[in-house]
Motif scaffolding. Structure first.
Motif, PDB file in Angstrom:
ATOM      1  N   TYR A 121      65.415 -42.539  14.766  1.00 27.79           N
ATOM      2  CA  TYR A 121      65.859 -43.505  15.791  1.00 27.79           C
ATOM      3  C   TYR A 121      64.738 -44.247  16.692  1.00 27.79           C
ATOM      4  O   TYR A 121      64.703 -45.169  16.819  1.00 27.79           O
ATOM      5  CB  TYR A 121      66.874 -42.901  16.479  1.00 27.79           C
ATOM      6  CG  TYR A 121      67.440 -43.787  17.459  1.00 27.79           C
ATOM      7  CD1 TYR A 121      68.352 -44.771  17.240  1.00 27.79           C
ATOM      8  CD2 TYR A 121      67.106 -43.658  18.825  1.00 27.79           C
ATOM      9  CE1 TYR A 121      68.672 -45.762  18.158  1.00 27.79           C
ATOM     10  CE2 TYR A 121      67.817 -44.152  19.889  1.00 27.79           C
ATOM     11  CZ  TYR A 121      68.542 -45.522  19.452  1.00 27.79           C
ATOM     12  OH  TYR A 121      69.089 -46.298  20.491  1.00 27.79           O
ATOM     13  N   ASP A 122      63.868 -43.150  16.971  1.00 29.07           N
ATOM     14  CA  ASP A 122      62.671 -43.796  17.922  1.00 29.07           C
ATOM     15  C   ASP A 122      61.710 -44.523  17.088  1.00 29.07           C
ATOM     16  O   ASP A 122      61.547 -45.596  17.498  1.00 29.07           O
ATOM     17  CB  ASP A 122      61.968 -42.444  18.243  1.00 29.07           C
ATOM     18  CG  ASP A 122      60.587 -42.874  18.698  1.00 29.07           C
ATOM     19  OD1 ASP A 122      60.296 -43.163  19.994  1.00 29.07           O
ATOM     20  OD2 ASP A 122      59.446 -43.081  18.190  1.00 29.07           O
ATOM     21  N   CYS A 145      69.141 -36.308  23.447  1.00 21.40           N
ATOM     22  CA  CYS A 145      68.796 -36.107  22.259  1.00 21.40           C
ATOM     23  C   CYS A 145      68.269 -34.810  22.044  1.00 21.40           C
ATOM     24  O   CYS A 145      68.822 -34.361  21.143  1.00 21.40           O
ATOM     25  CB  CYS A 145      67.535 -37.243  21.768  1.00 21.40           C
ATOM     26  SG  CYS A 145      68.211 -38.839  21.557  1.00 21.40           S
ATOM     27  N   PHE A 214      71.904 -40.455   8.275  1.00 23.03           N
ATOM     28  CA  PHE A 214      71.403 -41.283   9.324  1.00 23.03           C
ATOM     29  C   PHE A 214      69.746 -41.704   9.145  1.00 23.03           C
ATOM     30  O   PHE A 214      69.564 -42.800   9.490  1.00 23.03           O
ATOM     31  CB  PHE A 214      71.650 -40.614  10.924  1.00 23.03           C
ATOM     32  CG  PHE A 214      71.088 -41.354  11.859  1.00 23.03           C
ATOM     33  CD1 PHE A 214      71.765 -42.529  12.477  1.00 23.03           C
ATOM     34  CD2 PHE A 214      69.926 -41.151  12.290  1.00 23.03           C
ATOM     35  CE1 PHE A 214      71.238 -43.160  13.591  1.00 23.03           C
ATOM     36  CE2 PHE A 214      69.307 -41.670  13.528  1.00 23.03           C
ATOM     37  CZ  PHE A 214      69.976 -42.782  14.281  1.00 23.03           C
ATOM     38  N   THR A 218      68.329 -45.480   8.518  1.00 22.82           N
ATOM     39  CA  THR A 218      67.362 -45.853   9.669  1.00 22.82           C
ATOM     40  C   THR A 218      66.198 -46.219   8.946  1.00 22.82           C
ATOM     41  O   THR A 218      65.467 -47.350   9.363  1.00 22.82           O
ATOM     42  CB  THR A 218      67.116 -44.662  10.652  1.00 22.82           C
ATOM     43  OG1 THR A 218      68.349 -44.201  11.189  1.00 22.82           O
ATOM     44  CG2 THR A 218      66.088 -45.188  11.742  1.00 22.82           C
TER      45      THR A 218
END
Length: 313
Positions: A121-122, A145, A214, A218
């Motif tokens: 995600y980062d 997180c 996920f 991503t």
């Protein structure tokens, strides 16, 4: 006919996964002790660099430090008991201690996937929304997180233990086909409660499958973005994303062994089973600091500077 045994404080389980321990116990002990020291030293070095260098006080490096710290804690759950077993005549553990080891094993194991998901995600935010990155990945977001990465697996492992306790399971087998307490503890029970089996599947989905999906989603989006970008953006993406993908691939392969082989009770040769089991706590904890120390440009720069200063001293 197998006889069942009620659980109490003096119930002991025997580890049946060691190979030729009577011949190689001291070789095993020295080798594993050196590996454990190397794991602590290599991971602690990167974590200390991130902690002490202000230029590394960014979300990406904080997640890396958390991942490496998680590896050290996971190994500490396994290695001290293993070292004791090498020099003991009998390789046993109390059932209650076995459950604690089982609990910590899957707490830290699940946390690794959540931390890698946080890293993904980062990287997605950094590449897709570079100008908004500081506003999205705030200190509060990073803390949330990290808390979720450790809390969710711990909660699910706790529920697993509660289900085992409340169903009043009895033991029909007193040997674990392994060298520590993992999913193989379910083979000890006379009957595996259906609730435990169902929740175990849900835990695998929550701790592994969903974070993996996920991450795949991503990085697919990241790949789509960098393909339309300039060469400099593609280079930066490769430098920061490739180490995470390598770590994810190795972790997934090793976790697949624990889930598929152990849960299906496959009749693997003892030597193969011991080697594969040890890889989980040898390969991954040494692989992570090596990858991040060599492939992450900023960490590698500070690491070289640290080595240079050490030589001067």
């Amino acid at each position: 006919m197998e006889t069942s045994k009620s659980l109490n404080a003096t119930t002991y389980i025997t580890f049946d996964g060691y190979v030729d321990l009577h011949k190689f116990r001291y070789l095993y002990f020295v080798t594993v002790l050196l590996v454990y020291i190397l794991i602590i030293f290599s991971n602690a070095t990167i974590v200390c660099l991130i902690w002490t260098r202000k230029s590394l006080h960014e979300p990406m490096y904080i997640f890396i430090a958390a991942l490496l710290l998680n590896s050290v804690l996971s190994c500490t759950n396994i290695y001290p008991k293993m070292l004791i077993d090498f020099v003991s005549e009998k390789q046993v553990i109390s059932y209650s201690a076995c459950l604690v080891q089982f609990f910590l094993l899957y707490c830290f194991g699940g946390s690794e996937f959540f931390l890698l998901a946080a890293m993904a995600y980062d990287r997605f935010v950094s590449i897709s929304k570079p100008l908004q990155y500081p506003n999205i990945l705030t200190n509060t977001t990073v803390i949330i997180c990290l808390v979720l990465a450790w809390f969710v697996p711990a909660l699910q492992s706790t529920i697993s233990l509660i289900l085992l306790h409340n169903t009043g399971v009895k033991l029909c087998n007193m040997e674990v086909k392994g060298i520590f307490c993992n999913n193989a503890i379910y083979t000890l029970h006379c009957v595996r409660p259906r609730s435990v089996t169902i929740f175990g599947v849900l835990a695998v989905v929550d701790n592994i499958v969903l974070p993996l999906l996920f991450i795949v989603f991503t990085y697919t989006k990241i790949l789509s973005i960098v393909n339309r970008s300039c060469k400099e953006v593609r280079k930066k993406a490769a430098e920061t994303c490739l180490p995470h993908l390598l770590v994810l691939f190795s972790l997934t392969c090793l976790s697949a062994y624990d889930i598929i082989i152990v849960r299906t009770e496959s009749d693997f040769p003892k030597t193969v089973r011991m080697i594969m089991t040890l890889q989980i706590f040898v390969y991954q904890p040494l692989f992570n600091p090596l990858i991040y120390g060599l492939k992450m440009k900023e960490i590698h720069k500070h690491l070289k500077l640290l080595i240079y200063r050490a030589k001067i001293i």
